[in-house]
Design a protein around this motif. Structure first.
Motif, mmCIF file in Angstrom:
data_model
loop_
_atom_site.group_PDB
_atom_site.id
_atom_site.type_symbol
_atom_site.label_atom_id
_atom_site.label_comp_id
_atom_site.label_asym_id
_atom_site.label_seq_id
_atom_site.Cartn_x
_atom_site.Cartn_y
_atom_site.Cartn_z
ATOM 1 N N ILE A 53 -1.143 13.067 -3.204
ATOM 2 C CA ILE A 53 0.128 13.353 -2.543
ATOM 3 C C ILE A 53 1.270 13.143 -3.525
ATOM 4 N N PRO A 54 2.452 13.711 -3.244
ATOM 5 C CA PRO A 54 3.576 13.553 -4.170
ATOM 6 C C PRO A 54 3.983 12.100 -4.376
ATOM 7 N N TYR A 55 4.622 11.864 -5.497
ATOM 8 C CA TYR A 55 5.041 10.529 -5.918
ATOM 9 C C TYR A 55 6.002 9.901 -4.903
ATOM 10 N N GLU A 56 5.722 8.641 -4.567
ATOM 11 C CA GLU A 56 6.549 7.816 -3.680
ATOM 12 C C GLU A 56 6.659 8.374 -2.262
ATOM 13 N N VAL A 57 5.681 9.167 -1.830
ATOM 14 C CA VAL A 57 5.610 9.615 -0.441
ATOM 15 C C VAL A 57 4.780 8.606 0.349
ATOM 16 N N ASN A 58 5.287 8.214 1.513
ATOM 17 C CA ASN A 58 4.588 7.270 2.377
ATOM 18 C C ASN A 58 3.449 8.006 3.091
ATOM 19 N N SER A 115 0.840 -1.200 0.000
ATOM 20 C CA SER A 115 0.000 0.000 0.000
ATOM 21 C C SER A 115 0.870 1.242 0.000
ATOM 22 N N MET A 116 0.219 2.389 -0.184
ATOM 23 C CA MET A 116 0.926 3.678 -0.133
ATOM 24 C C MET A 116 1.428 4.000 1.271
ATOM 25 N N ASP A 117 0.965 3.242 2.261
ATOM 26 C CA ASP A 117 1.412 3.462 3.633
ATOM 27 C C ASP A 117 2.707 2.733 3.932
ATOM 28 N N GLY A 118 3.261 2.068 2.918
ATOM 29 C CA GLY A 118 4.503 1.326 3.128
ATOM 30 C C GLY A 118 4.272 -0.062 3.680
ATOM 31 N N ASP A 119 3.014 -0.509 3.715
ATOM 32 C CA ASP A 119 2.729 -1.862 4.190
ATOM 33 C C ASP A 119 3.333 -2.884 3.239
ATOM 34 N N PRO A 120 3.919 -3.971 3.764
ATOM 35 C CA PRO A 120 4.496 -4.984 2.874
ATOM 36 C C PRO A 120 3.402 -5.821 2.226
ATOM 37 N N PRO A 121 3.681 -6.423 1.069
ATOM 38 C CA PRO A 121 2.681 -7.297 0.443
ATOM 39 C C PRO A 121 2.570 -8.607 1.206
ATOM 40 N N GLN A 133 3.335 7.777 7.051
ATOM 41 C CA GLN A 133 4.358 8.605 7.686
ATOM 42 C C GLN A 133 4.049 10.092 7.530
ATOM 43 N N LEU A 134 3.433 10.456 6.420
ATOM 44 C CA LEU A 134 3.038 11.851 6.211
ATOM 45 C C LEU A 134 2.021 12.285 7.262
ATOM 46 N N VAL A 135 0.988 11.464 7.491
ATOM 47 C CA VAL A 135 -0.032 11.786 8.502
ATOM 48 C C VAL A 135 0.600 11.839 9.884
ATOM 49 N N LYS A 136 1.503 10.896 10.166
ATOM 50 C CA LYS A 136 2.183 10.878 11.472
ATOM 51 C C LYS A 136 3.015 12.142 11.658
ATOM 52 N N THR A 164 6.682 19.283 5.683
ATOM 53 C CA THR A 164 6.318 17.876 5.566
ATOM 54 C C THR A 164 6.445 17.459 4.099
ATOM 55 N N ASP A 165 6.166 16.192 3.849
ATOM 56 C CA ASP A 165 6.241 15.676 2.481
ATOM 57 C C ASP A 165 4.987 15.989 1.664
#
Length: 821
Positions: A261-266, A109-115, A269-272, A321-322
């Motif tokens: 949101i910008p490309y390849e931004v998590n 996912s865009m949140d950086g979750d692993p598959p 982590q952005l919300v955090k 922030t990102d």
């Protein structure tokens, strides 16, 4: 050892040789994409293996583990996790503009979750991936043996879509890295069509078709100059920011909604990060930041407090922030076996040349097949025309081999035609079949002519390529997602957004201690319980707020700046921080004046007086702090040998009936108009204020108003008050008139003086060099003449010599602060 012989080599030679081989391997065989198909070897092998296995878009999904196993066992002898990661990335629609793999199950996912593990997920080639492999079975690309020489694999895929630009690339190898952004398929195809017709097209013309990257996550790109530079040289930088809107909620509150949101931004982590800034009170006005992403699309809600400055907070978040990032182009690809940094036109030109070669090889393959079939068809037609003789010959033959030989010998058939004749089925011996063969012959001749025309005529080849590109655009083209803006917007951060507007009390001491305390802490303590040492005293105690600005001036002509909110917050009873913790001062340097201003944009001037009789006036705006203000003091005035600054004042032209009063230690006073002092720059020494005797120096210089009185203290402890109007306003640079009565023995000298309004009923405070503090009530003394030496108020033997005289504040929370501008 090589060929049975031991070679003697230095460690440097061995390391250089081995690392060179290793570098070549990872550059060509791992980390960088090919300029033709835009794929790294592992990606190419994944697509080829899945296609070979029939795992295509028009068939069912298969376990990812099976595809990974096929790739690893047949083509890519590396770890299964790295192959699976590459396979998953090819399926992620927030990483690739046109995903080449479809996947069932959790693919991250865009949140950086692993598959999910590959035993759980299923995958197949996407429909557009079919174009990457189209015609691979028609000898369109070179094939090479795999790692164990058991199978062949392509060195490049036919890539009927410009994958390098469309899906971009990112990678790091030895000495090289690549960062190619994604682009819009329709735009790239349009540029290719134009380039086919206009091979000498300029970059500006190509950018009319491809204005810039098109990220799968959308967003806004700012900086057309950066894009152009990147397309020209392969390197450039642009700003990518989130797409936001400000929504008004019920109750008058506002909310910032982020939808792209910008490309390849998590995203997580952005919300955090936004919530961390809120909790750390780095930004004021945010109530909560929530991730409201669902099936309908991405959405981050930043709820604001009532009355918050929505645009100011948004600007702060964009800068810190990102929500806004810098994207750096570094377009490196493998071109003719070498890593090259390439521009837009080079990529497009290389792709077109490759596609022309693909069409040539495919056409040659089709031509050969058509010619072979025509040869067979002609043989069959000939055989049917002499059918009875052919049958008789075959019946008279001993076996199949003999029959073929006899047909070749008696009727001049070729071996291939003879083979086709003997395998001919009886039902084909009808008149209808002859007609069909003749029709096929005609079609084959037409196709052969067409193929030969394509191979011999560049224009025909270009027509075929253009037609196929248009067909791809019609089927797979889609609108642009990323908006492009020509200029990078400069983000102005309003301090009110980052700092809570809070009333505080600020203290600056003679010894260099500074602090700010809350009103509550100040009220809970006695004013004298300020935490300072016994030999220290305040230069400034003033109520202000956290949005204001503190300027401190030293005797050696330096200026120190601090925003009030950056001053350490301490209890009123605490000492605070010393200025030397952040800024180094000379051993004999001390703060002589501190002033607080509501804003940095002030219309007035700063006036300084020096001990050697100079006066200088400089626009306040010239003293605006630079980026290094936290660790460096700025130069405020150019001092001559051994001279020091005696006083600093802020002056605005609206101050009516103001003049400057300079008095020397020996009692010579000069009063002159402020307008007589020219406004000069920072690094100047000013002009002459008073004409001093060789053994004299300036005691102090102050701004005075008509009708005010002056209080004077001498080094012998004498105090007097006199009207300022008794000193006439004249020209500067004079010797001046005496305001003391000269004594032959142990004469008085001016230690300090100040101006005050005649109705002042408070006290003066005299400070000695010990230091000792002596209150002098204004009502206890009457105005004296200009020649008087006053009355003694301090015993210098027991208390020390006076060095400073100032108005004593009783309650700064109710009285008008003395230093307020």
């Amino acid at each position: 050892m090589r060929n049975g012989k031991i070679e003697h080599m230095t460690l440097e030679q061995i390391m250089g040789d081995r690392f060179g081989r290793y570098s070549k391997s990872i550059i060509q065989e791992r980390a960088l994409p090919d300029i033709r198909d835009g794929l790294k070897p592992v990606q190419r092998r994944i697509l080829f293996a899945m296609n070979k296995d029939g795992n295509t878009y028009d068939k069912g999904f298969r376990k990812s583990a099976k595809s990974v196993g096929n790739v690893m066992g047949n083509f890519h002898p590396h770890g299964d996790s790295s192959i699976y990661e590459a396979l998953v990335r090819l399926s992620q629609d927030w990483k690739l503009r046109e995903p080449l793999i479809e996947m069932h199950g959790n693919n991250g996912s865009m949140d950086g979750d692993p598959p999910a593990a590959m035993r759980y997920t299923e995958a197949r080639l996407s429909k557009i991936a079919g174009l990457m492999l189209q015609d691979i079975d028609k000898d369109t690309v070179e094939m090479a043996l795999n790692f164990d020489d058991t199978e062949k694999e392509p060195t490049v895929l036919p890539a009927r879509i410009p994958n390098l630009l469309v899906n971009g690339a990112t990678g790091i190898s030895a000495g090289y890295a690549t960062e190619i952004p994604t682009h819009n398929l329709s735009e790239v195809l349009d540029a290719l069509i134009y380039l086919i017709k206009h091979p000498t097209a300029s970059l500006d013309k190509l950018m009319e078709f491809i204005p810039g990257p098109d990220f799968p996550t959308g967003g806004i790109i700012q900086g057309i100059d950066g894009i152009r530079k990147a397309y020209q040289t392969g390197r450039g930088r642009v700003v990518v920011r989130a797409k936001t809107e400000i929504e008004t909620l019920r109750g008058g509150r506002q909310q910032i909604n982020v939808t792209e949101i910008p490309y390849e931004v998590n995203k997580a982590q952005l919300v955090k990060r936004i919530n961390d800034l809120r909790l750390a009170k780095k930004v004021e006005g945010i109530a909560e930041a929530r991730d409201e992403t669902d099936r309908s699309g991405l959405r981050i809600a930043i709820e604001l407090k009532r009355g918050a400055n929505a645009n100011g907070i948004l600007n702060y978040l964009l800068k810190n922030t990102d929500l806004q990032i810098n994207y750096n182009f570094n377009m490196v690809a493998i071109d003719d076996q070498r890593p090259m940094r390439v521009g837009l036109k080079r990529i497009l030109t290389s792709y077109l040349e490759f596609q022309k070669e693909i069409i040539r090889r495919r056409t040659q393959y089709n031509l050969t097949k058509a010619q072979q079939r025509l040869h067979i068809v002609e043989g069959l037609i000939k055989a049917l025309s002499i059918l009875d003789k052919v049958i008789k010959t075959i019946r008279a033959s001993k076996n199949r081999k003999d029959a073929k030989e006899n047909l070749v010998k008696e009727y001049n058939f070729t071996p291939e035609q003879a083979e086709a004749i003997v395998t001919l089925q009886l039902y084909r011996l009808t008149n209808t079949d002859v007609t069909e063969l003749e029709k096929e012959q005609e079609q084959l001749n037409s196709r052969i002519n067409e193929y030969q025309l394509i191979l011999t005529n560049e224009n025909e080849l270009a027509k075929v390529l253009t037609k196929e590109i248009r067909a791809i655009k019609k089927e797979f083209g889609n609108p642009r997602r990323t908006k492009i803006e020509n200029h990078v917007e400069k983000l102005e951060i309003d301090t009110k957004v980052t700092v809570a507007n809070e009333d505080v009390v600020v203290l600056v001491s003679h010894a260099g201690y500074i602090k700010r305390s809350s009103i509550r802490s100040f009220k809970a303590s006695e004013a004298e319980e300020n935490g300072l040492r016994e030999d220290d005293y305040p230069l400034l105690i003033q109520q202000t707020n956290t949005l204001s600005h503190l300027f401190m001036f030293t005797n050696l002509g330096h200026i120190i700046y601090r925003p009030i909110h950056e001053i350490a917050d301490a209890r009123w009873k605490d000492t605070g921080e010393h200025i030397s913790q952040t800024i180094g001062l000379a051993d004999n340097e001390e703060i002589i004046k501190a002033m607080i201003f509501d804003k940095l944009d002030q219309p007035g001037t700063i006036i300084m007086g020096t001990s050697d009789g100079q006066v200088k006036q400089t626009a306040f705006n010239d003293y605006k702090p630079g980026s290094r203000y936290k660790s460096h003091a700025s130069v405020a005035i150019k001092l001559r040998d051994n001279a020091q600054v005696v006083n600093v004042d802020y002056y605005e032209p609206t101050n009516e009936n103001c003049s400057l009063l300079t008095i020397s230690r020996q009692g010579y006073a000069v009063r002159y108009d402020v307008a007589d002092v020219p406004v000069t720059g920072i690094r100047t020494a000013g002009v002459r204020a008073i004409n001093l005797k060789d053994d004299d120096q300036v005691a102090d210089q102050i701004l005075v108003k008509d009708g005010q009185d002056i209080a004077v203290i001498t080094q012998r402890g004498a105090f007097k008050e006199m009207p300022v109007d008794e000193i006439e306003v004249g020209a500067r640079a004079r010797r001046g008139e005496l305001v003391l009565r000269r004594l032959k023995s142990h004469p008085h000298e001016i230690a300090d003086f100040l101006a005050y309004d005649p109705d002042y009923q408070g006290a003066f405070e005299a400070i000695t060099n010990r230091p000792a503090f002596q209150d002098i009530m204004a009502t206890d003394h009457h105005l004296s003449s200009i020649k008087s030496n006053g009355t003694f108020v301090i015993d210098t033997d027991t208390q020390g010599e006076p060095v400073k005289l100032r108005l004593k504040q009783t309650n700064i929370l109710t009285e008008e602060p003395v230093s307020q501008s």
